[in-house]
Structure formats: C-alpha cells, structure tokens
Motif scaffolding. Structure first.
Motif, PDB file in Angstrom:
ATOM      1  N   ALA A 197       1.128  -1.441   0.108  1.00 35.43           N
ATOM      2  CA  ALA A 197       0.210   0.425  -0.002  1.00 35.43           C
ATOM      3  C   ALA A 197       0.889   1.345  -0.300  1.00 35.43           C
ATOM      4  O   ALA A 197       2.332   1.548   0.427  1.00 35.43           O
ATOM      5  N   LEU A 198       0.575   2.343  -0.401  1.00 36.92           N
ATOM      6  CA  LEU A 198       1.020   3.916  -0.169  1.00 36.92           C
ATOM      7  C   LEU A 198       0.589   4.446   0.825  1.00 36.92           C
ATOM      8  O   LEU A 198       0.057   4.729   0.918  1.00 36.92           O
ATOM      9  N   PRO A 199       1.695   4.657   1.934  1.00 41.06           N
ATOM     10  CA  PRO A 199       1.160   5.794   3.279  1.00 41.06           C
ATOM     11  C   PRO A 199       1.023   6.791   2.457  1.00 41.06           C
ATOM     12  O   PRO A 199       1.567   7.353   1.577  1.00 41.06           O
ATOM     13  N   PRO A 200       0.725   8.041   3.620  1.00 40.60           N
ATOM     14  CA  PRO A 200       1.081   9.289   3.360  1.00 40.60           C
ATOM     15  C   PRO A 200       1.922   9.710   2.501  1.00 40.60           C
ATOM     16  O   PRO A 200       3.369   8.888   2.945  1.00 40.60           O
ATOM     17  N   GLU A 201       2.277  10.508   1.826  1.00 34.61           N
ATOM     18  CA  GLU A 201       3.649  10.676   1.486  1.00 34.61           C
ATOM     19  C   GLU A 201       3.491  12.833   0.978  1.00 34.61           C
ATOM     20  O   GLU A 201       2.738  12.857   0.098  1.00 34.61           O
ATOM     21  N   PRO A 202       4.708  13.264   2.308  1.00 38.94           N
ATOM     22  CA  PRO A 202       4.291  14.897   2.177  1.00 38.94           C
ATOM     23  C   PRO A 202       5.000  14.995   0.854  1.00 38.94           C
ATOM     24  O   PRO A 202       4.365  16.548   0.232  1.00 38.94           O
ATOM     25  N   GLN A 203       5.741  14.658   0.303  1.00 39.09           N
ATOM     26  CA  GLN A 203       6.827  15.076  -0.301  1.00 39.09           C
ATOM     27  C   GLN A 203       5.650  14.899  -2.040  1.00 39.09           C
ATOM     28  O   GLN A 203       5.263  14.188  -2.237  1.00 39.09           O
ATOM     29  N   ASP A 204       5.988  16.252  -3.314  1.00 43.01           N
ATOM     30  CA  ASP A 204       4.915  16.243  -3.914  1.00 43.01           C
ATOM     31  C   ASP A 204       3.549  16.744  -3.978  1.00 43.01           C
ATOM     32  O   ASP A 204       2.732  16.082  -4.729  1.00 43.01           O
ATOM     33  N   ALA A 205       2.973  16.357  -2.730  1.00 48.47           N
ATOM     34  CA  ALA A 205       1.172  16.679  -2.043  1.00 48.47           C
ATOM     35  C   ALA A 205       1.084  18.283  -3.273  1.00 48.47           C
ATOM     36  O   ALA A 205       1.387  19.214  -2.644  1.00 48.47           O
TER      37      ALA A 205
END
Length: 417
Positions: free
Chosen positions: A195-203
């Motif tokens: 799965a993909l966790p929250p990713e601040p980069q490129d949000a």
C-alpha cells in the motif's frame, strides 16, 4: 455548453492554473467552487501525470514516471446543502478529450497512452511476468483508437473518468491510514509495496493555508486505490449517461474528478492500462438527504452504468483457474484466476505475431470484459476474459488455416527496470 467552473489552459502546468486542484485526499482541502443541487457544469481535467508521458517511441518516461505526483484532480467542488449521511447524485452528461485540440504535446490532444509500469515503480497486475516498462501511443480519430505500437487493431473508445469521489471525514481518513499502515507493516520492504502511505513530498493540496500544509501533507491519503469515497475505481462503464451515488462524509461533499480514459479493459491490468488522456467532463448533481442510511450505502458508491458503450456482439474468451504458474493450488483465489485468464489470452495473441508486451498493452487498453465465472467450486475459482473479435483487422479465431501473422512493426517501446 454547461458553465465551465474548472478551466485548464493547455499551455500551463496543472499547478500554474487559475484554479489549482489536488493530488491527495483530506477533509481540509477547501473547495474551489460551489454548485447547487440541480446544477449542470463542465470541468476540465489533466491526465494523471500532467504531461510527464510524451508522444514518442521511448518508454523511459514510463520507467521514470513520477508516481508521487498523481493523480492531478480537478476540484474539490462543494454542493450546497450536502451534509454527512446524504448521498451525492452525480450524472455524467458528457465526457471526451481536450475540446477543440486535436494535436499537441498533452495526452488528450488527439492521442493518449498506455503503459506497463516497471515492477520497481508501480508494477501491475502481471508484474511477475512483465517486470520492465513498456509504452503504447494511441491516436484518436473520432471515437476510434489505433496505435503504431500495437498494429492491426482498432476499437471504439469507452470514454470515462478513472477517478471520482467525495472527501473523507477526519475519522475516515484516520481509519484508512491505520488499516493501510498495518498492511504495509506485514512486509514493509515489498516491491511493489502492499500500500502507499501518506507522502508529503509532491503533495498538491489546493487552497490549504501555508500554516497547515506540512500537517495536512503528512496526514493526507494517496489517491491510488479505491476506497469508501469512490476514488480511483477505474470502472470502464462509468461512461456518458452514468449516474453514481456517492456517500457524503463532510459538509458540501467536496467532490473531485480526474484520470480520464479514452478506453480501458476490465481491471486496467497494466496499472496504467487505460488509454490515459486529459479532457472535459460535464456533470449534473443532486442530493438525497439521509440517503446513506436509507439505502445502506455506508462504505461504497453505487452506480447505474452509462448507455453509450461500444456494442460488440462477438467475443473470443479465455478462462483461468486458481493455480499458480508453478503449479501451486490456491483456494478459490478469484484474482489469481483472472491473472491466469489474462496470461492465457496473452499467450494466444503471441501466436498471431504480437510480442507478449503488445498483447498485454492491448488487453489493458481495449474494452475487454472480465468476469468471475465460478467462485463456489472448491478448490478452483474460474475467471474469464472476453476480447471483442471486431477490434482486430484479421480473423482472430482458431481455424484450420492457422493464425494470421501480424507485422508487429516497431513494437512497444521498452525501458529495462
């Protein structure tokens, strides 16, 4: 033409527009516009990578596709009077490529693309068999798609949005992050990830105030999977004429849309299996007060499919059972059965001269149908894939004369992972 409430200028990036959309789910992303129940309106959409994939004969762009930046969603759009517990009624009145732009550098300007994503960058339904990156460019002529990379086929597009949904509440967002984080923790180093966790980069968070950006980016959910709010369901039958009923979790519903497809087969099996494009979509919206409880729609969207699908009447079909390629028996594993059915179709098409990758790209892009045909007879489930015979320029059925041999031309561009 309905009022255009989310315009996009093709000469500018998605982030450099009059109104800025988003690529994460979070209840605090403010709406860019407000509509009333009963309103009809038009929205422009950019393809999910905002121009990172180009119309050429290389797959390096697919290999290095910036997955943290997707999806580029138009919205959110608040619906006046919608409250948690209601159902948002969304009618798709029309949908198509970028209006009046039949050529240009952006997908949707007369062309679109399908990609096999590398195992190390997204993967796909058959990634164990196809671990590298490949690409096919499709040209549009009216409603018909053809490709220099997959020759001797043409088909009518089944145009639809891959992603539509309402904003989650804070409680629902926390539940997503908790359950998906627990799944990741079972095998944190898996490639591709579980799965993909929250990713601040490129949000990209629309109009979230600067003071809240870091916090919201650390909480916001990725848009890759479908969830209770609809989201990236990739249902090919959400075409013109479709009506969808979405659960409402926040005041205004905060509805968003993106990831338009010119065509797609059931399952979007290459991960970028549709023909990706930018374009427009026209909506009519309404609200059913208290509809979530009234109709038991608490964690799913329900829909009435559109009535403009291409009408194919003859099919060649392939079946699969829940036995792995190395002979391991699985118990009623319907997803494995569908994988095996798709692989059988790929193997069959190679007998006509297609490379396995060309066949795989075709199954992702063409309007194939996937069915769970038997899920009760232990230990083997049975899934089937139906391919319209009319999409081929030759007779694809078995015959005593043997298979026609296509000229595969340049083939599908390849970039090794």
């Amino acid at each position: 033409m309905p009022e255009l409430i989310f315009p996009l200028d093709s000469s500018r990036s998605f982030e450099d527009q009059q109104l800025v959309g988003h690529n994460r789910w979070h209840p605090e992303i403010p709406p860019v516009a407000t509509v009333r129940p009963g309103d009809t309106f038009r929205v422009h959409c950019r393809e999910w990578f905002d121009g990172a994939i180009v119309n050429d004969d290389s797959a390096e762009d697919v290999l290095n596709a910036p997955l943290r930046t997707v999806h580029k969603l138009s919205g959110p759009f608040a619906v006046e009077g919608a409250r948690p517990g209601d159902l948002l009624v969304v009618d798709i009145l029309d949908v198509g490529p970028i209006p009046q732009e039949d050529s240009g550098p952006l997908a949707g300007q007369g062309w679109g693309y399908t990609g096999i994503f590398a195992r190390t960058n997204g993967g796909g339904f058959l990634t164990d068999r196809f671990p590298d990156a490949y690409k096919a460019i499709w040209d549009f002529r009216g409603q018909t798609a053809t490709s220099r990379h997959v020759p001797e086929v043409s088909f009518t597009g089944i145009v639809h949005p891959g992603l539509m949904g309402t904003a989650p509440s804070a409680q629902l967002l926390a539940r997503w992050n908790e359950r998906e984080g627990a799944l990741i923790a079972t095998d944190p180093d898996r490639v591709p990830p579980l799965a993909l966790p929250p990713e601040p980069q490129d949000a990209l968070l629309g109009g979230v105030p600067d003071s809240d950006v870091d916090r919201v980016a650390g909480e916001a959910a990725r848009t890759a999977p479908p969830r209770e709010n609809g989201g990236n369901q990739d249902i090919k039958n959400l075409t013109k004429g479709t009506r969808v009923f979405y659960p409402v979790f926040v005041d205004g519903a905060n509805f968003s849309v993106g990831d338009l497809h010119f065509s797609q087969g059931d399952g979007e099996i290459t991960f970028c299996g549709a023909i990706e494009m930018g374009g427009f979509i026209d909506f009519h919206v309404d609200v059913i007060k208290g509809g979530m409880e009234t109709y038991g729609v608490s964690e799913n969207a329900i829909f009435l499919p559109g009535n403009t699908d291409p009408q194919y009447s003859e099919w060649i079909s392939f079946s699969g059972t829940s036995v792995t390629l190395d002979g391991e028996q699985r118990y009623l594993d319907a997803q494995l059965s569908y994988q095996r059915a798709c692989l059988h179709a790929v193997d069959y098409l190679t007998k006509f001269g297609y490379s396995p990758e060309q066949a795989y790209l075709l199954l992702g892009a063409a309007p194939i149908e996937g069915r769970f045909s038997g899920v009760v007879d232990i230990p083997n489930s049975c899934a089937t894939v139906y391919i319209p015979t009319a999409i081929f320029d030759f007779d694809v059925r078995p015959s005593a004369a043997g298979p026609h041999q296509v000229d595969r031309g340049m083939g599908a561009p390849h970039a090794a992972a």
